[in-house]
Design a protein around this motif. Structure first.
Motif, PDB file in Angstrom:
ATOM      1  N   CYS A 156      -7.707 -17.824  -2.988  1.00 49.17           N
ATOM      2  CA  CYS A 156      -6.436 -17.138  -2.755  1.00 49.17           C
ATOM      3  C   CYS A 156      -5.359 -18.163  -2.408  1.00 49.17           C
ATOM      4  O   CYS A 156      -5.589 -19.066  -1.603  1.00 49.17           O
TER       5      CYS A 156
ATOM      6  N   TYR B  63      -3.518   1.484  -4.756  1.00 51.22           N
ATOM      7  CA  TYR B  63      -3.161   1.125  -3.379  1.00 51.22           C
ATOM      8  C   TYR B  63      -1.671   0.798  -3.380  1.00 51.22           C
ATOM      9  O   TYR B  63      -1.219  -0.070  -4.126  1.00 51.22           O
TER      10      TYR B  63
ATOM     11  N   GLU C 170     -17.784  -7.126  -5.864  1.00 46.68           N
ATOM     12  CA  GLU C 170     -18.752  -7.995  -5.192  1.00 46.68           C
ATOM     13  C   GLU C 170     -19.790  -8.538  -6.170  1.00 46.68           C
ATOM     14  O   GLU C 170     -20.210  -9.687  -6.060  1.00 46.68           O
TER      15      GLU C 170
ATOM     16  N   LEU D 273     -13.040 -10.784  -4.856  1.00 50.77           N
ATOM     17  CA  LEU D 273     -12.542 -10.046  -3.709  1.00 50.77           C
ATOM     18  C   LEU D 273     -12.196  -8.627  -4.161  1.00 50.77           C
ATOM     19  O   LEU D 273     -11.502  -8.449  -5.172  1.00 50.77           O
TER      20      LEU D 273
ATOM     21  N   GLN E 116      -9.133  -3.602  -2.730  1.00 51.05           N
ATOM     22  CA  GLN E 116      -8.646  -3.175  -1.419  1.00 51.05           C
ATOM     23  C   GLN E 116      -8.281  -4.382  -0.550  1.00 51.05           C
ATOM     24  O   GLN E 116      -7.253  -4.378   0.131  1.00 51.05           O
ATOM     25  N   GLU E 117      -9.109  -5.426  -0.594  1.00 49.40           N
ATOM     26  CA  GLU E 117      -8.838  -6.625   0.199  1.00 49.40           C
ATOM     27  C   GLU E 117      -7.721  -7.461  -0.424  1.00 49.40           C
ATOM     28  O   GLU E 117      -6.941  -8.102   0.295  1.00 49.40           O
TER      29      GLU E 117
ATOM     30  N   ARG F  49      -4.610  -5.715   0.792  1.00 49.29           N
ATOM     31  CA  ARG F  49      -4.350  -5.958   2.220  1.00 49.29           C
ATOM     32  C   ARG F  49      -3.842  -7.377   2.432  1.00 49.29           C
ATOM     33  O   ARG F  49      -2.922  -7.595   3.235  1.00 49.29           O
ATOM     34  N   LEU F  50      -4.395  -8.334   1.713  1.00 47.35           N
ATOM     35  CA  LEU F  50      -3.952  -9.720   1.843  1.00 47.35           C
ATOM     36  C   LEU F  50      -2.518  -9.878   1.343  1.00 47.35           C
ATOM     37  O   LEU F  50      -1.687 -10.525   2.004  1.00 47.35           O
TER      38      LEU F  50
ATOM     39  N   SER G 145      -0.180  -8.133   3.974  1.00 51.29           N
ATOM     40  CA  SER G 145      -0.140  -8.781   5.292  1.00 51.29           C
ATOM     41  C   SER G 145       0.480 -10.176   5.242  1.00 51.29           C
ATOM     42  O   SER G 145       1.019 -10.656   6.234  1.00 51.29           O
TER      43      SER G 145
END
Length: 204
Positions: free
Chosen positions: A6, A130, A172, A177, A180-181, A184-185, A188
């Protein structure tokens, strides 16, 4: 275990930035993208991330703004009869402040049945969306960060050629990743470096 790398990505000429996996490619290098959007895709998984600048919708209440934009998105994509809102909430953005107070991002998660591009009815994929709405009222802007995660690929969809039809392979299992993650990353880590992007509005 996800092995996604990332990185912080400059957006809108570097005026904004946020972090997300390098596997998401800038669509503007492939096709024309509207000036008010930044669009990134991982074609190998048919996942996408869109950052969009819109005029502030003053008539929409803060607490329901993300859900409102999610439903508006469904109408725009001709999926209004299939939207199911799964969740709504609030995320605080520590990297973005106005008047020394963190700016909140209103969030909503839902499922839509949507077709790719100009494909019509009968070729819909089931996707989880999302959506975060960052309300920049000081510059009269609603900023949207939207991530798309395919759940079921229709055999008639263009996507089936690339990722295969049926239930999408979990992130996974691919060493990625989860969307959803990723979402969020991206939310944020969101930062504004140059408020002149919004027409010379006052800095936070």
């Amino acid at each position: 275990m996800a092995n996604d790398v990332c990185t912080e990505r400059p957006l809108f000429g570097g005026a904004i930035s946020c972090s997300f996996p390098a596997r998401f490619q800038d669509v503007s290098s492939i096709r024309e993208v509207p000036d008010h959007q930044e669009v990134f895709v991982d074609p190998s998984r048919d996942e996408s991330l869109i950052i969009e600048l819109l005029d502030l919708k003053n008539e929409v209440e803060d607490h329901e703004s993300a859900t409102w934009f999610l439903r508006d998105l469904a109408i725009e994509q001709d999926a209004s009869d299939s939207v199911v809102v799964e969740h709504s909430g609030i995320m605080e953005l520590s990297g973005l402040q106005y008047g020394n107070v963190p700016v909140p991002a209103m969030t909503a998660v839902g499922q839509l049945a949507v077709s790719k591009g100009r494909q019509g009815r009968g070729a819909e994929n089931i996707v989880r969306v999302y959506l975060a709405n960052i309300r920049l009222k000081n510059v009269s802007t609603d900023l949207l960060i939207t991530a798309y995660e395919p759940l079921i690929i229709n055999p008639l969809s263009e996507s089936a050629r690339t990722v295969g039809a049926g239930v999408a392979v979990p992130a996974e299992q691919s060493g990625c990743l989860p969307v959803q993650e990723v979402f969020r990353l991206a939310v944020s880590s969101f930062k504004i470096h140059d408020w002149n992007l919004f027409g010379g509005g006052a800095e936070a």
